[in-house]
Design an enzyme around this catalytic site. Structure first.
Site, PDB file in Angstrom:
ATOM      1  N   GLU A  18       0.772  -1.288   0.044  1.00  0.00           N
ATOM      2  CA  GLU A  18      -0.047  -0.170   0.108  1.00  0.00           C
ATOM      3  C   GLU A  18       0.836   1.164  -0.100  1.00  0.00           C
ATOM      4  O   GLU A  18       0.488   2.361  -0.717  1.00  0.00           O
ATOM      5  CB  GLU A  18      -0.961   0.041   1.160  1.00  0.00           C
ATOM      6  CG  GLU A  18      -2.139  -0.970   1.120  1.00  0.00           C
ATOM      7  CD  GLU A  18      -2.942  -0.613  -0.182  1.00  0.00           C
ATOM      8  OE1 GLU A  18      -2.856   0.434  -0.649  1.00  0.00           O
ATOM      9  OE2 GLU A  18      -3.699  -1.696  -0.561  1.00  0.00           O
ATOM     10  N   TYR A  45      -6.747   6.653   4.098  1.00  0.00           N
ATOM     11  CA  TYR A  45      -6.764   5.601   2.892  1.00  0.00           C
ATOM     12  C   TYR A  45      -6.011   4.589   3.271  1.00  0.00           C
ATOM     13  O   TYR A  45      -6.436   3.210   3.565  1.00  0.00           O
ATOM     14  CB  TYR A  45      -6.160   5.991   1.818  1.00  0.00           C
ATOM     15  CG  TYR A  45      -6.110   4.751   0.695  1.00  0.00           C
ATOM     16  CD1 TYR A  45      -7.126   4.078   0.290  1.00  0.00           C
ATOM     17  CD2 TYR A  45      -5.030   4.458   0.307  1.00  0.00           C
ATOM     18  CE1 TYR A  45      -7.038   2.891  -0.435  1.00  0.00           C
ATOM     19  CE2 TYR A  45      -4.613   3.173  -0.232  1.00  0.00           C
ATOM     20  CZ  TYR A  45      -5.757   2.449  -0.641  1.00  0.00           C
ATOM     21  OH  TYR A  45      -5.690   1.251  -1.224  1.00  0.00           O
ATOM     22  N   ASP A  74      -9.688   4.695  -2.565  1.00  0.00           N
ATOM     23  CA  ASP A  74      -8.472   5.132  -3.616  1.00  0.00           C
ATOM     24  C   ASP A  74      -9.022   5.681  -4.704  1.00  0.00           C
ATOM     25  O   ASP A  74     -10.314   5.981  -4.898  1.00  0.00           O
ATOM     26  CB  ASP A  74      -7.582   4.082  -3.719  1.00  0.00           C
ATOM     27  CG  ASP A  74      -7.996   2.983  -4.917  1.00  0.00           C
ATOM     28  OD1 ASP A  74      -9.116   3.072  -5.159  1.00  0.00           O
ATOM     29  OD2 ASP A  74      -7.218   2.068  -5.161  1.00  0.00           O
ATOM     30  N   CYS A 126     -14.067  -0.434 -14.916  1.00  0.00           N
ATOM     31  CA  CYS A 126     -14.395   0.906 -14.877  1.00  0.00           C
ATOM     32  C   CYS A 126     -13.077   1.882 -15.177  1.00  0.00           C
ATOM     33  O   CYS A 126     -12.931   2.586 -14.284  1.00  0.00           O
ATOM     34  CB  CYS A 126     -15.201   0.906 -13.435  1.00  0.00           C
ATOM     35  SG  CYS A 126     -16.157   2.748 -13.356  1.00  0.00           S
ATOM     36  N   CYS A 133     -19.022  -0.993 -19.465  1.00  0.00           N
ATOM     37  CA  CYS A 133     -20.044  -1.174 -18.706  1.00  0.00           C
ATOM     38  C   CYS A 133     -21.016  -2.350 -19.248  1.00  0.00           C
ATOM     39  O   CYS A 133     -21.747  -2.878 -18.150  1.00  0.00           O
ATOM     40  CB  CYS A 133     -21.203   0.036 -18.921  1.00  0.00           C
ATOM     41  SG  CYS A 133     -20.325   1.724 -18.631  1.00  0.00           S
ATOM     42  N   CYS A 193     -19.871  -5.009 -16.800  1.00  0.00           N
ATOM     43  CA  CYS A 193     -19.775  -4.572 -15.404  1.00  0.00           C
ATOM     44  C   CYS A 193     -20.718  -5.284 -14.303  1.00  0.00           C
ATOM     45  O   CYS A 193     -21.904  -5.251 -14.568  1.00  0.00           O
ATOM     46  CB  CYS A 193     -19.888  -3.058 -15.053  1.00  0.00           C
ATOM     47  SG  CYS A 193     -19.863  -2.445 -13.525  1.00  0.00           S
ATOM     48  N   CYS A 226     -25.905   1.554 -11.590  1.00  0.00           N
ATOM     49  CA  CYS A 226     -24.981   2.680 -11.680  1.00  0.00           C
ATOM     50  C   CYS A 226     -25.643   3.726 -12.614  1.00  0.00           C
ATOM     51  O   CYS A 226     -26.323   3.446 -13.667  1.00  0.00           O
ATOM     52  CB  CYS A 226     -23.947   2.087 -12.844  1.00  0.00           C
ATOM     53  SG  CYS A 226     -22.592   3.360 -13.110  1.00  0.00           S
TER      54      CYS A 226
HETATM   55 FE1  SF4 Z   1     -18.313   2.022 -14.019  1.00  0.00          FE
HETATM   56 FE2  SF4 Z   1     -20.890   2.181 -13.828  1.00  0.00          FE
HETATM   57 FE3  SF4 Z   1     -19.780   1.390 -16.094  1.00  0.00          FE
HETATM   58 FE4  SF4 Z   1     -19.724  -0.355 -14.081  1.00  0.00          FE
HETATM   59  S1  SF4 Z   1     -21.675   0.511 -15.308  1.00  0.00           S
HETATM   60  S2  SF4 Z   1     -18.208   0.221 -15.550  1.00  0.00           S
HETATM   61  S3  SF4 Z   1     -19.619   1.172 -12.386  1.00  0.00           S
HETATM   62  S4  SF4 Z   1     -19.624   3.390 -15.214  1.00  0.00           S
END
Ligand code: SF4
Length: 357
Positions: A49, A132, A150, A202, A209, A212, A218
């Site tokens: 870290e 953090y 982060d 992301c 997306c 994701c 989202c």
């Molecule tokens: Fe990022 Fe939202 Fe796309 Fe997922 S859906 S990659 S969280 S912007």
């Protein structure tokens, strides 16, 4: 539009989906234990870290292996010679981290019997550990619930909640939103799953997306504009400085000095310069009167707060000459062992390539 939008799923769903994805897709990293393998070694988590602060995973890997092979635990690192640790850190940048690393290892040995404390409040008292890092260590090494934010997590969460307040003012909103989705259990895996999502799917530009795991929650995806998050104020340009670096050679040795304990590249071995800093240009006054030859090549370097262009002046002295001020004659054949910061390594390369020695 409110600064923070609601997601259309409850926080438990988001954590659950993300953890299920992490169980299958977790990145293998030298300091990490994969899901189901228990907690990672606190020394490894702490070391990685600190190294990862403002540095990429790709750059850290080799340094992490060198450090853990040379100093496998807090006791070994605490007993290390400062100069050896600074030299091993050379090239990783942000050298205050290396000095704090040593201070922290020594406090852990003297006050905590060589075992890192597990609570954020105790970790925060240690040199070089900010909010953090304390949260990341508490969660990843000890499984304590913590809100770990982060730069990757900042990006994911600002998109997930479409947080339109620009950074850095958005930080409290992002922290509160991250808190709202952080689970009680598997806190370390969740933190690492968020980091992985930000580092991969992301991404800063062109987030993927469609694959994701938390897409359905989202807000930025729904609005079709994830790339605009996190919102940022326009950057002011970095100041540019110029100066000189001096190469004094004597009998296959070059003159190196140790920089001041305070300020830029503090405590690092270096070539002499003409006093440039982030605030002022160098004064072009060499460290000694000599027959200086200016190399045609200049070296450019970018520090955190300014960019720098240096001219290089070289001179060759008789074999019995004394160096200017405090320093040491360092053998050219082992310059790679001197632990020079990147700027001075670039200067060294320019001199050696120029064949002007
Ligand atoms: Fe990022 Fe939202 Fe796309 Fe997922 S859906 S990659 S969280 S912007």
């Amino acid at each position: 539009m409110p600064a923070v939008q609601q997601t259309d799923q409850n926080s438990g769903d988001i954590a659950e989906r993300l953890l299920a994805h992490y169980d299958v897709h977790a990145r293998t990293l030298p300091w990490r234990k994969l899901p189901g393998q228990g907690f990672a070694d606190p020394y490894h988590v702490w070391l990685s870290e600190i190294m990862l602060q403002q540095t990429t995973v790709a750059a850290v890997g080799a340094y992490f292996r060198t450090f853990t092979q040379t100093w496998p635990n807090f006791a070994a690192l605490a007993a290390a010679d400062d100069a050896d640790v600074m030299a091993a850190w050379a090239g990783l940048g942000y050298y205050a981290r290396a000095r704090n690393l040593l201070k922290c290892a020594r406090v852990v040995v003297s006050e905590y019997q060589g075992q890192l404390p597990s609570y954020e409040a105790d970790l925060l008292k240690l040199p070089g550990i900010g909010p953090y890092t304390a949260a990341a260590i508490a969660a990843i090494a000890f499984g304590r619930r913590a809100v770990v934010v982060d730069a990757n997590v900042e990006r994911v969460v600002s998109r997930l909640f479409a947080i339109s307040t620009p950074l850095p003012q958005a930080k409290p909103h992002i922290r509160a939103a991250t808190d709202s989705i952080s689970p009680e259990l598997r806190a370390g895996d969740f933190a690492q799953a968020m980091m992985d999502l930000g580092a991969g799917i992301c991404s800063v530009r062109s987030p993927s997306c469609l694959i994701c795991p938390i897409q359905s929650a989202c807000a930025a995806f729904r609005a079709g504009n994830p790339e605009i998050y996190p919102a940022k104020l326009p950057k002011s340009a970095k100041p540019h400085r110029s100066g000189h670096v001096y190469w004094i050679e004597r009998d296959n040795h070059v003159w190196l000095l140790r920089r001041d304990d305070r300020g830029l590249l503090a405590g690092m071995r270096a070539l002499p310069d003409d006093g440039w800093t982030a605030r002022i240009d160098g004064d072009a006054i060499p460290p000694a009167a000599a027959n200086w030859q200016k190399l045609p090549a200049q070296v450019a370097h970018i520090f955190t707060h300014f960019s720098l262009t240096v001219n290089i002046a070289v001179t060759s002295w008789p074999a019995d000459a004394d160096g200017p001020g405090e320093g040491e004659w360092w053998p050219l054949k082992s310059l790679d062992k001197a632990g020079l910061p990147t700027l001075f390594r670039k200067v060294t390369e320019a001199v050696l390539n120029a064949g002007e020695r």
